[in-house]
Design a protein around this motif. Structure first.
Motif, mmCIF file in Angstrom:
data_model
loop_
_atom_site.group_PDB
_atom_site.id
_atom_site.type_symbol
_atom_site.label_atom_id
_atom_site.label_comp_id
_atom_site.label_asym_id
_atom_site.label_seq_id
_atom_site.Cartn_x
_atom_site.Cartn_y
_atom_site.Cartn_z
ATOM 1 N N ASP A 194 -26.332 -54.700 -31.544
ATOM 2 C CA ASP A 194 -28.270 -54.325 -32.444
ATOM 3 C C ASP A 194 -28.609 -52.818 -33.860
ATOM 4 O O ASP A 194 -28.755 -52.944 -34.789
ATOM 5 C CB ASP A 194 -29.981 -55.228 -31.558
ATOM 6 N N ARG A 195 -28.283 -52.164 -32.402
ATOM 7 C CA ARG A 195 -28.372 -50.266 -33.068
ATOM 8 C C ARG A 195 -27.373 -50.476 -34.393
ATOM 9 O O ARG A 195 -28.074 -50.167 -35.111
ATOM 10 C CB ARG A 195 -28.069 -49.203 -32.665
ATOM 11 N N ASN B 66 -25.313 -55.456 -21.071
ATOM 12 C CA ASN B 66 -26.409 -54.952 -22.645
ATOM 13 C C ASN B 66 -26.182 -54.161 -22.756
ATOM 14 O O ASN B 66 -26.845 -53.861 -24.102
ATOM 15 C CB ASN B 66 -27.617 -54.602 -20.852
ATOM 16 N N LYS B 67 -25.769 -53.080 -22.765
ATOM 17 C CA LYS B 67 -25.334 -51.857 -23.427
ATOM 18 C C LYS B 67 -24.618 -52.115 -24.490
ATOM 19 O O LYS B 67 -24.909 -51.409 -25.643
ATOM 20 C CB LYS B 67 -24.604 -50.480 -22.700
ATOM 21 N N GLN C 42 -27.459 -53.996 -26.778
ATOM 22 C CA GLN C 42 -27.545 -52.826 -27.420
ATOM 23 C C GLN C 42 -27.140 -52.002 -28.505
ATOM 24 O O GLN C 42 -27.706 -51.911 -29.865
ATOM 25 C CB GLN C 42 -28.823 -51.691 -26.716
ATOM 26 N N GLU C 43 -25.700 -51.740 -28.117
ATOM 27 C CA GLU C 43 -25.396 -51.116 -29.401
ATOM 28 C C GLU C 43 -24.761 -51.840 -30.849
ATOM 29 O O GLU C 43 -24.980 -51.642 -32.104
ATOM 30 C CB GLU C 43 -23.785 -50.558 -28.854
#
Length: 360
Positions: free
Chosen positions: A81-82, A74-75, A78-79
Motif C-alpha cells: 500500500d505504501r 500484514n507487514k 502495508q508495504e
C-alpha cells in the motif's frame, strides 16, 4: 553564493539530457520486499503465491506460528500500500517541507567547487581531458580488494560537518519525513528536502559521470541520466548495520559524511547473479569524506557500528538506456507505470544503442 563548478574543462563525453519523463517498473509493487526479522528479500503477487514460494523457508528461519506468518503478511500488505501511494505522498511531503522547514545552512543545497576535495577535482579534470584512459584514471584512485570498487576523497571535512548539521536540524524539525527504502529506517530522501536540482544533479552530471564513463561503460556509466539520492544514519540506538543486498542502480556512490563512529565497514561479495555459496566477501574500510564507487548490482552490506553515529550519502545513479531493456530488480523487460520526478529511471525511449552509451 553562486557555484563556480563551470571553471573546469568541459567534459569530453556526450551526455544525455535529463529532461525526459521517467517511470517506475510495475515490479515496484510486487518485488524486493525486505523482511527484516528474517534478513530475506521476497516477492509478493498474491497470498497463494507467497505461501508456495516462502512458507516453508520462513518456518525454517523461525516464523513457526500462524500468528507470526499473519504478521509477515500484514507487514507486506502495508508495504504494498505504501509503494502504491509513494509518488503522491512523496510529492505531498516535499511540498510540506518547502512550506514549513527553514534550513540551518541554506548554502549546502547548492553545489560549490569549494566543497569538493582537491584530489577529487584533480580526478575529474583528468577524466575530462581528451587523452584520458582507464589506466591513467586507476593511477589516481584507490582500488579496493573487491573487484571494480574504487575509493577517492569527495568532500572537504568542513562541508561534511555542515551537511550533517543541516540534516540533524531537519531531523529535529516538525516537517514530514520519508524513509529512503525498506532496509533503512533512519535517513532522509534528499529530493524531498530540495537537494536534487542544485546539488545532486550537477554532482552526477558534471563530476561523477566523467568517472563512470571510463570505469563502467559496460553497465551504463556513459549515459547515467537520473538518480535517487538519500542519506542514511547508523546509530548505536537505531540501525546498526545493513544486510547483504544490491542496489536499484547501475552505479552507486557511497560517501561517509561522519560523525564519530567505530567499526561499520562495508563488505562486498560478487555480482547478484552469483550464488551466495560461491561468494567470498571482502571488507572495505569507510573513511569520513571519502566515497566508494561501485556497480549497483554488486552485492554488499554494512557491518554494525560499535559506537557513535555514522551518516552516509548514497547516490543511486541510473541509465535509462540500460534499464529500459531489463529491469535490474525483476530481471524482466519493464512494464511502466507513472512516477514523480526521476521515479526509478525508466523512460519510454526505445532501448537502442546510443553512441554515448556504447559498450566496450
Amino acid at each position: 553564493s553562486t557555484t563556480d563548478h563551470n571553471r573546469l574543462t568541459a567534459p569530453s563525453v556526450l551526455f544525455l539530457s535529463s529532461s525526459s519523463t521517467f517511470y517506475l517498473c510495475n515490479c515496484f509493487t510486487t518485488d524486493n520486499f525486505f523482511l527484516e526479522d528474517f534478513s530475506l528479500h521476497v516477492r509478493f503477487v498474491s497470498e497463494q503465491q507467497f505461501r508456495l514460494d516462502y512458507e516453508a523457508l520462513l518456518r525454517r528461519l523461525g516464523c513457526v506460528t500462524d500468528q507470526q506468518f499473519e504478521d509477515v503478511l500484514n507487514k507486506i500488505s502495508q508495504e504494498v500500500d505504501r509503494r502504491r501511494r509513494l509518488s503522491a505522498t512523496s510529492a505531498e511531503r516535499a511540498a510540506a517541507i518547502k512550506d514549513v522547514y527553514r534550513p540551518l545552512h541554506p548554502h549546502v543545497y547548492h553545489l560549490q567547487e569549494s566543497y569538493l576535495a582537491p584530489k577529487f577535482k584533480q580526478i575529474v579534470e583528468y577524466c575530462r581531458g581528451g587523452d584520458s584512459s582507464v589506466e591513467g584514471l586507476l593511477e589516481l584512485l584507490e582500488e579496493e580488494a573487491a573487484v571494480r570498487v574504487y575509493r577517492f576523497p569527495v568532500f572537504e571535512k568542513s562541508f561534511c560537518d555542515e551537511l550533517v548539521e543541516e540534516l540533524e536540524h531537519f531531523e529535529k524539525s516538525s516537517a514530514p519525513k520519508g524513509r529512503p527504502n525498506t532496509m533503512n529506517h533512519y535517513g532522509i530522501l534528499l529530493n524531498e528536502l530540495g537537494f536534487d536540482e542544485g546539488f545532486v544533479t550537477p554532482l552526477r552530471e558534471q563530476y561523477l559521470r566523467p568517472l563512470t564513463s571510463l570505469l563502467y561503460p559496460d553497465c551504463g556509466g556513459r549515459c547515467l541520466d537520473s538518480h535517487k539520492a538519500f542519506v542514511v544514519k547508523y546509530d548505536i540506538n537505531e540501525d546498526l548495520d545493513l544486510s547483504y543486498h544490491y542496489d536499484n542502480a547501475e552505479v552507486t556512490l557511497n560517501v561517509s559524511l561522519g560523525k564519530d563512529f567505530t567499526e561499520g565497514n562495508l563488505y562486498f561479495g560478487d555480482m547478484k547473479q552469483v550464488p551466495l555459496s560461491e561468494t567470498e566477501c571482502s571488507e572495505v574500510e569507510h573513511r569520513v569524506c571519502e566515497g566508494l564507487l561501485h556497480r549497483g548490482q554488486h552485492m554488499h552490506g554494512a557491518l554494525p557500528i560499535s559506537s557513535g553515529q555514522r551518516w552516509n550519502l548514497i547516490v543511486w545513479m541510473r541509465a535509462s538506456q540500460e534499464r529500459n531493456k531489463l529491469c535490474p530488480m525483476c530481471n524482466k523487460r519493464p512494464t511502466l507505470v507513472e512516477g514523480e520526478g526521476f521515479a526509478d529511471g525508466f523512460t519510454k525511449h526505445p532501448a537502442t544503442q546510443n553512441p554515448s552509451c556504447a559498450l566496450t
